[in-house]
Scaffold this motif. Sequence first.
Motif, PDB file in Angstrom:
ATOM      1  N   VAL A   1      11.276   9.657  -0.480  1.00 46.63           N
ATOM      2  CA  VAL A   1      10.192   9.221   0.386  1.00 46.63           C
ATOM      3  C   VAL A   1      10.191  10.124   1.616  1.00 46.63           C
ATOM      4  O   VAL A   1      11.205  10.260   2.299  1.00 46.63           O
ATOM      5  CB  VAL A   1      10.369   7.752   0.813  1.00 46.63           C
ATOM      6  CG1 VAL A   1       9.278   7.348   1.796  1.00 46.63           C
ATOM      7  CG2 VAL A   1      10.348   6.849  -0.409  1.00 46.63           C
ATOM      8  N   ILE A   2       9.060  10.751   1.870  1.00 44.26           N
ATOM      9  CA  ILE A   2       8.950  11.640   3.028  1.00 44.26           C
ATOM     10  C   ILE A   2       8.797  10.789   4.287  1.00 44.26           C
ATOM     11  O   ILE A   2       7.824  10.074   4.450  1.00 44.26           O
ATOM     12  CB  ILE A   2       7.764  12.605   2.864  1.00 44.26           C
ATOM     13  CG1 ILE A   2       7.991  13.501   1.638  1.00 44.26           C
ATOM     14  CG2 ILE A   2       7.582  13.451   4.129  1.00 44.26           C
ATOM     15  CD1 ILE A   2       6.835  14.423   1.329  1.00 44.26           C
TER      16      ILE A   2
ATOM     17  N   TYR B   1       2.575  -5.478   3.728  1.00 47.00           N
ATOM     18  CA  TYR B   1       3.189  -5.831   2.444  1.00 47.00           C
ATOM     19  C   TYR B   1       2.690  -4.931   1.320  1.00 47.00           C
ATOM     20  O   TYR B   1       3.458  -4.520   0.450  1.00 47.00           O
ATOM     21  CB  TYR B   1       2.897  -7.297   2.109  1.00 47.00           C
ATOM     22  CG  TYR B   1       3.676  -8.271   2.953  1.00 47.00           C
ATOM     23  CD1 TYR B   1       4.995  -8.604   2.636  1.00 47.00           C
ATOM     24  CD2 TYR B   1       3.096  -8.858   4.081  1.00 47.00           C
ATOM     25  CE1 TYR B   1       5.716  -9.494   3.415  1.00 47.00           C
ATOM     26  CE2 TYR B   1       3.805  -9.759   4.869  1.00 47.00           C
ATOM     27  CZ  TYR B   1       5.112 -10.072   4.530  1.00 47.00           C
ATOM     28  OH  TYR B   1       5.829 -10.940   5.308  1.00 47.00           O
ATOM     29  N   GLY B   2       1.391  -4.637   1.314  1.00 49.43           N
ATOM     30  CA  GLY B   2       0.842  -3.786   0.270  1.00 49.43           C
ATOM     31  C   GLY B   2       1.408  -2.382   0.329  1.00 49.43           C
ATOM     32  O   GLY B   2       1.723  -1.772  -0.694  1.00 49.43           O
ATOM     33  N   ALA B   3       1.557  -1.856   1.548  1.00 48.00           N
ATOM     34  CA  ALA B   3       2.073  -0.495   1.711  1.00 48.00           C
ATOM     35  C   ALA B   3       3.500  -0.376   1.193  1.00 48.00           C
ATOM     36  O   ALA B   3       3.845   0.584   0.490  1.00 48.00           O
ATOM     37  CB  ALA B   3       2.009  -0.091   3.184  1.00 48.00           C
ATOM     38  N   ILE B   4       4.340  -1.353   1.518  1.00 54.15           N
ATOM     39  CA  ILE B   4       5.734  -1.269   1.082  1.00 54.15           C
ATOM     40  C   ILE B   4       5.862  -1.527  -0.408  1.00 54.15           C
ATOM     41  O   ILE B   4       6.708  -0.936  -1.087  1.00 54.15           O
ATOM     42  CB  ILE B   4       6.619  -2.233   1.903  1.00 54.15           C
ATOM     43  CG1 ILE B   4       8.105  -1.979   1.617  1.00 54.15           C
ATOM     44  CG2 ILE B   4       6.283  -3.679   1.629  1.00 54.15           C
ATOM     45  CD1 ILE B   4       8.597  -0.639   2.061  1.00 54.15           C
ATOM     46  N   LEU B   5       4.992  -2.392  -0.971  1.00 61.00           N
ATOM     47  CA  LEU B   5       5.088  -2.691  -2.398  1.00 61.00           C
ATOM     48  C   LEU B   5       4.625  -1.515  -3.246  1.00 61.00           C
ATOM     49  O   LEU B   5       5.247  -1.192  -4.269  1.00 61.00           O
ATOM     50  CB  LEU B   5       4.278  -3.941  -2.744  1.00 61.00           C
ATOM     51  CG  LEU B   5       4.461  -4.469  -4.171  1.00 61.00           C
ATOM     52  CD1 LEU B   5       5.922  -4.825  -4.435  1.00 61.00           C
ATOM     53  CD2 LEU B   5       3.584  -5.694  -4.405  1.00 61.00           C
ATOM     54  N   GLN B   6       3.544  -0.840  -2.827  1.00 61.31           N
ATOM     55  CA  GLN B   6       3.105   0.323  -3.601  1.00 61.31           C
ATOM     56  C   GLN B   6       4.134   1.444  -3.526  1.00 61.31           C
ATOM     57  O   GLN B   6       4.338   2.178  -4.495  1.00 61.31           O
ATOM     58  CB  GLN B   6       1.714   0.802  -3.141  1.00 61.31           C
ATOM     59  CG  GLN B   6       1.592   1.287  -1.712  1.00 61.31           C
ATOM     60  CD  GLN B   6       1.922   2.751  -1.505  1.00 61.31           C
ATOM     61  OE1 GLN B   6       1.968   3.522  -2.452  1.00 61.31           O
ATOM     62  NE2 GLN B   6       2.147   3.126  -0.248  1.00 61.31           N
ATOM     63  N   LEU B   7       4.803   1.571  -2.379  1.00 54.63           N
ATOM     64  CA  LEU B   7       5.841   2.587  -2.250  1.00 54.63           C
ATOM     65  C   LEU B   7       7.039   2.252  -3.135  1.00 54.63           C
ATOM     66  O   LEU B   7       7.583   3.120  -3.813  1.00 54.63           O
ATOM     67  CB  LEU B   7       6.279   2.701  -0.787  1.00 54.63           C
ATOM     68  CG  LEU B   7       7.410   3.688  -0.498  1.00 54.63           C
ATOM     69  CD1 LEU B   7       7.043   5.088  -0.964  1.00 54.63           C
ATOM     70  CD2 LEU B   7       7.748   3.682   0.986  1.00 54.63           C
ATOM     71  N   PHE B   8       7.440   0.984  -3.125  1.00 56.43           N
ATOM     72  CA  PHE B   8       8.532   0.535  -3.995  1.00 56.43           C
ATOM     73  C   PHE B   8       8.227   0.869  -5.459  1.00 56.43           C
ATOM     74  O   PHE B   8       9.076   1.414  -6.179  1.00 56.43           O
ATOM     75  CB  PHE B   8       8.744  -0.971  -3.848  1.00 56.43           C
ATOM     76  CG  PHE B   8       9.436  -1.605  -5.015  1.00 56.43           C
ATOM     77  CD1 PHE B   8      10.819  -1.580  -5.123  1.00 56.43           C
ATOM     78  CD2 PHE B   8       8.696  -2.206  -6.034  1.00 56.43           C
ATOM     79  CE1 PHE B   8      11.451  -2.141  -6.226  1.00 56.43           C
ATOM     80  CE2 PHE B   8       9.326  -2.773  -7.129  1.00 56.43           C
ATOM     81  CZ  PHE B   8      10.703  -2.743  -7.228  1.00 56.43           C
TER      82      PHE B   8
END
Length: 225
Positions: free
Chosen positions: A38-39, A16-23
Amino acid sequence: MKIGILTHHYPENKNYGAILQLFAHYNFLLKLNHDPYVINFQFTNDYRKGIKGLIINPIIFLFGNLPFILFRKKYIKNITPKVNDKNIGDLNAFIDTFIVGSDQVWRIAYVPNIKTFFLDFVKKDKKKISYAASFGIDTWCEADNQTTTEVKELIKDFNAISVREKSGIEICNLLGVKSVQVLDPVFLFSKAEYVNFFNLKVTSSKNYFSYLLLDSNYENEVFIK
């Protein structure tokens, strides 16, 4: 500018943290009127490609990954074709600036070829930036002498370096460069912006608070209480 974001992005990532920081990182660059991409980096030695993965992954995909994939599809529009260590340099053809971060992008134990995440593939006429990059641990202890020498040369070419933890500044000093500490990209948006973006209903929270405890131990429990 066309900006490429290199982070821990791959279809199987259910963090969840990884996808939220990317968002947040992606959409903040949009807010600044840039054109982020996004690469779609894939590790070439991914263990999930083994025989066992062929059996387990479809089940994991159906019951665990689908919400994350739908989230990416809805909120992150520009994703590059799949690239790996061998062909990631092809992105120089249309990307102006490359940003690595945040998450544990500089964690040796998590990145088989750490030089890629220190942007060794980026051409000299492009900009190289780290934003809230994390080493994951407090010391530079997972790298051998050769890796350290190579990373020292690569990080010197960065146009700007920021890290997520205070310990990251000390590691950067060890690697021979100056850096600044910044907040994780999730904090680039305010509470009000998140509420509006996702059309959230906010209830009263006067009598409690919520927390995510990554390392459950006695000291952390006492601290929270």
